[in-house]
Design a protein around this motif. Structure first.
Motif, PDB file in Angstrom:
ATOM      1  N   ILE A  16       0.272   3.114   8.286  1.00  0.00           N
ATOM      2  CA  ILE A  16      -1.083   2.579   8.317  1.00  0.00           C
ATOM      3  C   ILE A  16      -1.831   3.209   9.484  1.00  0.00           C
ATOM      4  O   ILE A  16      -1.272   3.359  10.578  1.00  0.00           O
ATOM      5  N   LYS A  34       5.951   3.046   5.018  1.00  0.00           N
ATOM      6  CA  LYS A  34       4.514   2.839   4.841  1.00  0.00           C
ATOM      7  C   LYS A  34       3.830   3.116   6.168  1.00  0.00           C
ATOM      8  O   LYS A  34       4.185   2.518   7.182  1.00  0.00           O
ATOM      9  N   GLU A  61      -3.779   3.537   4.248  1.00  0.00           N
ATOM     10  CA  GLU A  61      -2.338   3.322   4.141  1.00  0.00           C
ATOM     11  C   GLU A  61      -1.773   4.349   3.173  1.00  0.00           C
ATOM     12  O   GLU A  61      -2.355   4.619   2.120  1.00  0.00           O
ATOM     13  N   LYS A 107       3.978   0.571   8.940  1.00  0.00           N
ATOM     14  CA  LYS A 107       3.483  -0.740   8.523  1.00  0.00           C
ATOM     15  C   LYS A 107       4.660  -1.691   8.394  1.00  0.00           C
ATOM     16  O   LYS A 107       5.471  -1.566   7.498  1.00  0.00           O
TER      17      LYS A 107
END
Lengths: 154, 154
Positions: free
Chosen positions: B136, B134, B149, B33
């Motif tokens: 996603i 992160k 997420e 992400k």
């Protein structure tokens, strides 16, 4: 949820916003969250896990107040809730929960914090999903409202 | 974040939605992400705390998909995201993280979960605040999109 859990979060929030942003928040009466809803435009959320209990904390700001906190902390603020503002709300969430953790630890109540999550969106509202009691504390300021919500289940 | 952490969440989400709501979700490619944003109308969030790492998980649904999940699970659904829908999203969040926890525990990666929090509001977006990566994962269905997420920091 024991009432002794509430004040450390309330005090830590007042302290962080007063110190970092020189904004005075006026706390309203803590309430059991039943029909009461915290609505705001940006919220910081953090999970807490301890041996005695687990729970969640949210800090919700109206947009105008979040931008004023940003302006006072950094000297300038954007016009909308952008990534800089969500980062700041994440840091505030860490600071408020960290302050409360320290204070509760001194009372023998230990917990670990997860990493914070920030939600941005106009007039969203938050539901803490737990069998424990949900406490909501409203705050007023010259620049708009904020809410703390705390929930622990044992 | 180790890639081995991703599949248990992905599998658990497909399994929960497939089993509970008989809806087939088609996962897209997991992405780091960066500029990618999960936007949706109702999200379940949960914090995770382990000895090796801590983190956060969010499940975000577009309104139409959330209401279809509700309809398939309970036989009927409201027209808007009300308290029944947020309760259901909280339960799904518990089930998905619980499934992933079991699977990761078998691989020697243990963590405890905080209590979930659900956010409702049109087109909100989520920021996980962490020094960790992160991830996603987008999902498509006949009824709209969902996103997972996941973020862990070591």
């Amino acid at each position: 949820m024991n009432v002794q859990f509430i004040n450390p979060f309330l005090d830590s929030f007042l302290n962080v916003i007063g110190t970092m942003a020189t904004i005075t928040l006026t706390p309203g009466k803590p309430m059991l969250k039943e029909d009461e809803l915290a609505k705001g435009d940006v919220s910081g959320l953090i999970g807490m896990v301890g041996e005695q209990a687990k729970g969640s904390l949210s800090l919700t700001f109206e947009k105008r107040l979040a931008l004023k906190v940003m302006e006072n902390m950094l000297g300038e603020a954007p016009n909308s809730i952008d990534e800089e503002v969500t980062d700041m709300v994440g840091e505030l969430t860490n600071m408020v929960s960290g302050g409360a953790k320290k204070s509760l630890g001194e009372q023998g109540f230990e917990f670990d914090m997860a990493t914070p999550v920030v939600v941005a969106g106009p007039e969203h509202h938050i539901s803490h999903v737990s069998s424990g009691k949900k406490i909501i504390i409203p705050f007023n300021s010259l620049y708009g409202r904020a809410f703390i919500e705390i929930c622990f289940e044992e």
